[in-house]
Design an enzyme around this catalytic site. Structure first.
Site, PDB file in Angstrom:
ATOM      1  N   SER A  20       0.863  -1.183   0.000  1.00 49.24           N
ATOM      2  CA  SER A  20       0.000   0.000   0.000  1.00 49.24           C
ATOM      3  C   SER A  20       0.894   1.225   0.000  1.00 49.24           C
ATOM      4  CB  SER A  20      -0.926   0.026   1.227  1.00 49.24           C
ATOM      5  OG  SER A  20      -0.304   0.669   2.324  1.00 49.24           O
TER       6      SER A  20
ATOM      7  N   TYR B  58       1.317  -0.872  10.969  1.00 50.40           N
ATOM      8  CA  TYR B  58       0.773  -1.160   9.641  1.00 50.40           C
ATOM      9  C   TYR B  58       1.740  -0.706   8.544  1.00 50.40           C
ATOM     10  CZ  TYR B  58      -2.223  -0.996   5.530  1.00 50.40           C
ATOM     11  OH  TYR B  58      -2.737  -1.159   4.269  1.00 50.40           O
TER      12      TYR B  58
ATOM     13  N   LYS C  94       3.573  -3.021   5.612  1.00 52.93           N
ATOM     14  CA  LYS C  94       3.457  -2.776   4.163  1.00 52.93           C
ATOM     15  C   LYS C  94       4.835  -2.564   3.540  1.00 52.93           C
ATOM     16  CE  LYS C  94       0.271  -4.188   3.890  1.00 52.93           C
ATOM     17  NZ  LYS C  94      -0.385  -5.109   2.951  1.00 52.93           N
TER      18      LYS C  94
END
Length: 309
Positions: free
Chosen positions: A167, A197, A201
């Site tokens: 992402s 997070y 990623k």
């Protein structure tokens, strides 16, 4: 400034030149899409089925997976196969890989992921839920399937593809991995769910790069991508103002499948090894992970965690 400008441009990409209609006939091809009962994964399975691939829909919940399979059958007239896979449990990962190993696969879509689970949540083996689900689980699954993928590449005379969904958050983590945060610790709680997070990623991209570095000469094409800002199940753990603001900038879920379908099925995608793609179906030279030593160290760490399982 450069990083935030790059993310802003990806958040409002130009009109897509690539569409599902560009996917070639996939008769005889066998594929796995993880996290495929909802969101981008489900849309990816839909497009693959529409173009005659045999698709294994890998998901944690049998009930939700079977519901998705029936829904997709009603839309496409084709039926995906269910593969039970819980990426937060390495024993489940091993069982799923063993179940699939008797098949040939040319494309693996490492699509599944979580975003912002409660900080108290850990995987079955005690790892940070986000890194365990987004990085360590896919690493182990891919590693177990490598003999099948390499054999497929040799038999077909063209690369077997591993498509890793990251992402734009990968670009917000421009430092080495903090290995103290990958199991429960004060450092992990201090880092917080958002940076955990971003770290995971970044890990998707680092894993993808290192996979190609190690196995590209054996016929493995591994690339990573930002699927875009999308309305999908990924936001299920968010709430309040954060969820409201994020959802203002989200595109319909089907857009998210375009970039990974492009990487996974197009003729030019066979040459995307070590590359990074952005919405919608565009290559970029701005790969978020550029430090080979960090990538190698992360790979070694992951190998150590799964050794002996």
């Amino acid at each position: 400034m450069g990083t935030h400008w790059s993310i802003m441009k990806q958040s409002w990409p130009p009109k897509a030149k690539y569409s599902v209609d560009h996917v070639p006939d996939l008769s005889g091809k066998v594929m796995i899409v993880t996290g495929a009962n909802i969101g981008v994964g489900k849309e990816t399975v839909k497009a693959l089925l529409q173009h005659n691939a045999k698709v294994y829909l890998a998901a944690r919940s049998p009930e939700k997976a079977k519901e998705a399979i029936q829904d997709l059958k009603s839309q496409t007239g084709k039926e995906a196969e269910f593969l039970q896979l819980d990426l937060a449990d390495l024993n489940s990962v091993k069982r799923a890989a063993q179940e699939f190993m008797q098949n040939a696969s040319c494309i693996l879509f490492n699509n599944a992921g979580v975003m912002g689970p409660p900080i108290e949540q850990l995987t079955s083996q005690g790892y940070d839920m986000t890194f365990g689900t987004n990085v360590l689980g896919p690493f182990y699954f891919t590693k177990l399937l490598l003999p099948t993928l390499i054999a497929t590449a040799a038999a077909e005379g063209k690369p077997a593809r591993v498509i890793n969904t990251a992402s734009s958050g990968a670009e917000l983590f421009s430092q080495n991995f903090d290995y103290n945060t990958l199991k429960d610790s004060p450092a992990r709680k201090k880092m917080g769910v958002n940076v955990l997070y971003f770290q995971s990623k970044f890990g998707n991209v680092a894993f993808s790069n290192e996979l190609f570095r190690r196995y590209g000469d054996q016929g493995i094409m591994s690339c990573s991508l930002n699927p875009g800002n999308l309305r999908s199940g990924l936001q299920r753990n968010l709430s309040g103002l954060t969820k409201f603001l994020i959802e203002l900038a989200l595109y319909p879920t089907p857009y998210g499948a375009l970039t990974q379908l492009y990487a996974g099925t197009s003729q030019e995608g066979a040459k995307f090894g070590g590359k990074y793609l952005i919405p919608w179906a565009r290559l970029t030279d701005n790969n978020p992970s550029k430090n080979a030593e960090w990538e190698k160290t992360m790979w070694t760490w992951c190998e150590e965690q799964v050794a002996g399982l």
